[in-house]
Motif scaffolding. Structure first.
Motif, PDB file in Angstrom:
ATOM      1  N   PHE A   6       0.995  -0.763  -0.216  1.00 53.99           N
ATOM      2  CA  PHE A   6       0.107   0.090   0.200  1.00 53.99           C
ATOM      3  C   PHE A   6       0.388   1.404   0.370  1.00 53.99           C
ATOM      4  CE2 PHE A   6      -2.455   3.277   2.118  1.00 53.99           C
ATOM      5  CZ  PHE A   6      -3.565   3.212   1.387  1.00 53.99           C
ATOM      6  N   LEU A   7       0.955   1.910  -1.311  1.00 54.55           N
ATOM      7  CA  LEU A   7       1.293   2.660  -1.335  1.00 54.55           C
ATOM      8  C   LEU A   7       0.855   4.480  -0.935  1.00 54.55           C
ATOM      9  CD1 LEU A   7       4.381   4.231  -2.381  1.00 54.55           C
ATOM     10  CD2 LEU A   7       3.394   3.641  -4.632  1.00 54.55           C
ATOM     11  N   THR A   8       1.537   5.447  -0.076  1.00 52.98           N
ATOM     12  CA  THR A   8       0.665   6.941  -0.006  1.00 52.98           C
ATOM     13  C   THR A   8       2.247   8.195  -1.209  1.00 52.98           C
ATOM     14  OG1 THR A   8       2.200   7.425   1.685  1.00 52.98           O
ATOM     15  CG2 THR A   8      -0.162   6.270   2.043  1.00 52.98           C
ATOM     16  N   GLY A   9       1.487   9.004  -1.692  1.00 53.11           N
ATOM     17  CA  GLY A   9       2.502   9.194  -2.436  1.00 53.11           C
ATOM     18  C   GLY A   9       2.598   9.152  -3.938  1.00 53.11           C
ATOM     19  N   GLY A  10       2.067   8.190  -4.108  1.00 53.34           N
ATOM     20  CA  GLY A  10       2.631   7.244  -5.634  1.00 53.34           C
ATOM     21  C   GLY A  10       2.394   8.662  -6.860  1.00 53.34           C
ATOM     22  N   THR A  11       1.262   9.525  -6.761  1.00 50.94           N
ATOM     23  CA  THR A  11       1.226  10.622  -8.081  1.00 50.94           C
ATOM     24  C   THR A  11       2.840  11.552  -8.265  1.00 50.94           C
ATOM     25  OG1 THR A  11      -0.050  11.623  -6.695  1.00 50.94           O
ATOM     26  CG2 THR A  11      -0.660  10.291  -7.756  1.00 50.94           C
ATOM     27  N   GLY A  12       3.742  11.236  -6.497  1.00 48.30           N
ATOM     28  CA  GLY A  12       4.729  12.529  -6.579  1.00 48.30           C
ATOM     29  C   GLY A  12       5.988  11.758  -6.971  1.00 48.30           C
ATOM     30  N   PHE A  13       6.901  12.581  -7.143  1.00 55.59           N
ATOM     31  CA  PHE A  13       7.698  11.905  -7.827  1.00 55.59           C
ATOM     32  C   PHE A  13       9.155  10.546  -7.218  1.00 55.59           C
ATOM     33  CE2 PHE A  13      12.733  13.710  -8.184  1.00 55.59           C
ATOM     34  CZ  PHE A  13      13.125  13.415  -9.555  1.00 55.59           C
ATOM     35  N   VAL A  14       9.401  10.817  -6.278  1.00 55.20           N
ATOM     36  CA  VAL A  14      10.315   9.580  -5.478  1.00 55.20           C
ATOM     37  C   VAL A  14       8.389   8.766  -5.438  1.00 55.20           C
ATOM     38  CG1 VAL A  14      10.615   9.094  -2.838  1.00 55.20           C
ATOM     39  CG2 VAL A  14      11.279  10.757  -4.115  1.00 55.20           C
ATOM     40  N   GLY A  15       7.505   9.091  -4.802  1.00 61.48           N
ATOM     41  CA  GLY A  15       6.588   8.028  -4.985  1.00 61.48           C
ATOM     42  C   GLY A  15       6.048   7.064  -6.345  1.00 61.48           C
ATOM     43  N   GLY A  16       6.730   7.655  -7.232  1.00 57.31           N
ATOM     44  CA  GLY A  16       6.650   7.518  -9.279  1.00 57.31           C
ATOM     45  C   GLY A  16       7.698   6.088  -9.434  1.00 57.31           C
ATOM     46  N   HIS A  17       8.726   6.460  -9.050  1.00 56.08           N
ATOM     47  CA  HIS A  17       9.695   5.755  -8.903  1.00 56.08           C
ATOM     48  C   HIS A  17       9.370   4.725  -8.054  1.00 56.08           C
ATOM     49  CE1 HIS A  17      12.112   7.605 -11.641  1.00 56.08           C
ATOM     50  NE2 HIS A  17      11.574   9.097 -11.052  1.00 56.08           N
ATOM     51  N   LEU A  18       9.324   4.736  -6.820  1.00 54.42           N
ATOM     52  CA  LEU A  18       8.820   4.054  -5.875  1.00 54.42           C
ATOM     53  C   LEU A  18       7.367   2.636  -6.140  1.00 54.42           C
ATOM     54  CD1 LEU A  18       9.404   2.007  -3.467  1.00 54.42           C
ATOM     55  CD2 LEU A  18       8.306   4.084  -2.490  1.00 54.42           C
ATOM     56  N   ALA A  19       6.244   3.358  -6.701  1.00 53.87           N
ATOM     57  CA  ALA A  19       5.256   1.895  -7.710  1.00 53.87           C
ATOM     58  C   ALA A  19       6.513   1.475  -8.514  1.00 53.87           C
ATOM     59  CB  ALA A  19       4.524   3.138  -8.107  1.00 53.87           C
ATOM     60  N   HIS A  20       6.810   1.548  -9.677  1.00 52.61           N
ATOM     61  CA  HIS A  20       7.799   1.795 -10.482  1.00 52.61           C
ATOM     62  C   HIS A  20       8.881   0.640 -10.038  1.00 52.61           C
ATOM     63  CE1 HIS A  20       9.651   0.692 -14.837  1.00 52.61           C
ATOM     64  NE2 HIS A  20      10.617   1.292 -13.691  1.00 52.61           N
ATOM     65  N   GLU A  21       9.416   0.696  -9.304  1.00 54.64           N
ATOM     66  CA  GLU A  21      10.504  -0.302  -8.619  1.00 54.64           C
ATOM     67  C   GLU A  21       9.578  -1.509  -7.980  1.00 54.64           C
ATOM     68  OE1 GLU A  21      13.916  -1.340  -8.090  1.00 54.64           O
ATOM     69  OE2 GLU A  21      13.148   0.193  -9.076  1.00 54.64           O
ATOM     70  N   GLY A  48      -0.251  -1.157 -14.677  1.00 53.65           N
ATOM     71  CA  GLY A  48      -1.116  -2.328 -13.213  1.00 53.65           C
ATOM     72  C   GLY A  48      -1.167  -2.228 -12.471  1.00 53.65           C
ATOM     73  N   ALA A  49      -0.830  -1.054 -11.605  1.00 54.82           N
ATOM     74  CA  ALA A  49      -1.621  -0.563  -9.761  1.00 54.82           C
ATOM     75  C   ALA A  49      -2.723  -0.628  -9.934  1.00 54.82           C
ATOM     76  CB  ALA A  49      -0.607   0.633  -9.455  1.00 54.82           C
ATOM     77  N   GLY A  50      -3.066  -0.693  -8.809  1.00 54.91           N
ATOM     78  CA  GLY A  50      -4.237  -0.334  -8.285  1.00 54.91           C
ATOM     79  C   GLY A  50      -4.582   1.372  -7.695  1.00 54.91           C
ATOM     80  N   LEU A  51      -5.657   1.527  -7.670  1.00 53.82           N
ATOM     81  CA  LEU A  51      -5.773   2.983  -7.461  1.00 53.82           C
ATOM     82  C   LEU A  51      -6.613   2.711  -6.249  1.00 53.82           C
ATOM     83  CD1 LEU A  51      -6.223   5.318 -10.344  1.00 53.82           C
ATOM     84  CD2 LEU A  51      -3.797   4.379  -9.020  1.00 53.82           C
TER      85      LEU A  51
END
Length: 330
Positions: A6-21, A48-51
């Motif tokens: 479960f990821l918060t901040g996924g639409t941000g700079f770090v969070g977007g890369h974290l989601a990809h990783e 492929g992430a769920g929102l």
């Protein structure tokens, strides 16, 4: 069995890369988003992430999003404003939001929470910072620093009371592809000739891709209740600007502006913005932060999280190439 994050901040700079990783590593990922129809949210869904629609300031939305079987929570959401008019909002997001995430993670019985903090949480420390360095009171008049420090304390306090397993990551200045609002703003200003001056500060520059990888490794290998500084090559801001100018074929200032001048300009800009809703492009808080040289020792993350530095030449080259592909440079 696949692990679920479960990821918060996924639409941000770090969070977007974290989601990809995470997705590249075979995780299933649920990203907390305030608006699922934004460009960043749609890109996450396409990967492929769920929102899950919600907000860190809404405890019920967090509890609903952390479904049974959630393995890890990666808390990367933050309000990074450096304008005092936004202090109350920032405290709600950074402090109360973190408390809400921690409580929801405890209720969901997640295996571990990985919290994204900042090396700014130490305040204005002089010299090389490491995880054992005492915090400084210098800089705590800035709400961003104060709120990031308080958020860390909430996370580590839950660990200390044996309510949660958590690790904290403290990135330094972050560069890399995908940056639309941070250092890319300076690069755009060099590109179009609008850079008014360069502050006298500097510090360690981290590759956002390595920062994301370190977060994932922190889940697997980080020590419970520990902080990990994620730095990089140390550079004065004037040297960074010179290198950007060289790469873009643009003239740039030869020397930094004096700190007193930047701080005076910042006070004037805030006065000018007093009766509007538009944030000034320079505030006293921002001026203080960019006039400080903040560097750190990342040897703990290097040895325990396999954290790696990216040479600044490579990091800038990748960032500028991405910005060109995105049409962000003239």
């Amino acid at each position: 069995m696949r692990q679920h994050a479960f990821l918060t901040g996924g639409t941000g700079f770090v969070g977007g890369h974290l989601a990809h990783e995470l997705l590249a590593g075979g995780w299933t990922v649920t990203v907390l988003v305030r608006d699922p129809d934004t460009r960043a949210a749609r890109q996450l869904a396409a990967q492929g992430a769920g929102l899950h629609t919600g907000d860190v300031t809404d405890p019920a939305s967090l509890l609903a999003g952390m479904k049974p079987g959630t393995t890890a929570v990666f808390h990367a959401a933050a309000d990074t404003s450096v304008w005092s008019r936004h202090d109350a909002r920032q405290t709600r997001v950074n402090v109360e939001g973190t408390r809400n995430v921690v409580e929801a993670a405890i209720c969901a019985h997640v295996k571990r929470l990985v919290h994204t903090s900042s090396f700014s949480a130490w305040g204005f420390v002089h010299g090389v910072l490491d995880e054992t360095t005492p915090r400084s009171d210098a800089g705590t008049w800035i709400n961003y620093i104060r709120s990031k420090r308080a958020a860390e304390d909430i996370v580590l306090g839950a660990v200390g009371h044996d309510r949660l397993d958590a690790v904290v990551c403290n990135p330094a200045h972050i560069l890399g592809p995908g940056d639309r609002h941070n250092w890319s703003r300076m690069i755009r200003m060099v590109s179009d000739g609008s850079l008014p001056g360069v502050p006298p500060g500097g510090g360690a520059f981290a590759d956002v891709r390595e920062v994301a990888r370190a977060h994932v490794t922190a889940f697997d290998r980080g020590r419970r209740g520990h902080r990990y500084l994620l730095g990089g090559e140390d550079l004065a801001f004037i040297d960074l600007v010179r290198e950007v100018g060289r790469r873009l074929g643009r003239d740039v200032p030869r020397r930094p502006k004096p700190a007193w001048l930047l701080k005076a300009v910042a006070r004037a800009r805030v006065l000018g913005a007093a009766f509007g809703d538009q944030a000034p492009d320079l505030t006293p808080q921002a001026a203080a932060m960019i006039c400080h040289h903040a560097t750190c020792d990342s040897s703990l993350a290097q040895s325990e999280l396999n954290y790696r530095f990216t040479p600044i030449d490579t990091l800038l080259g990748d960032t500028i190439a991405w910005m060109r592909r995105e049409g962000m440079l003239t």
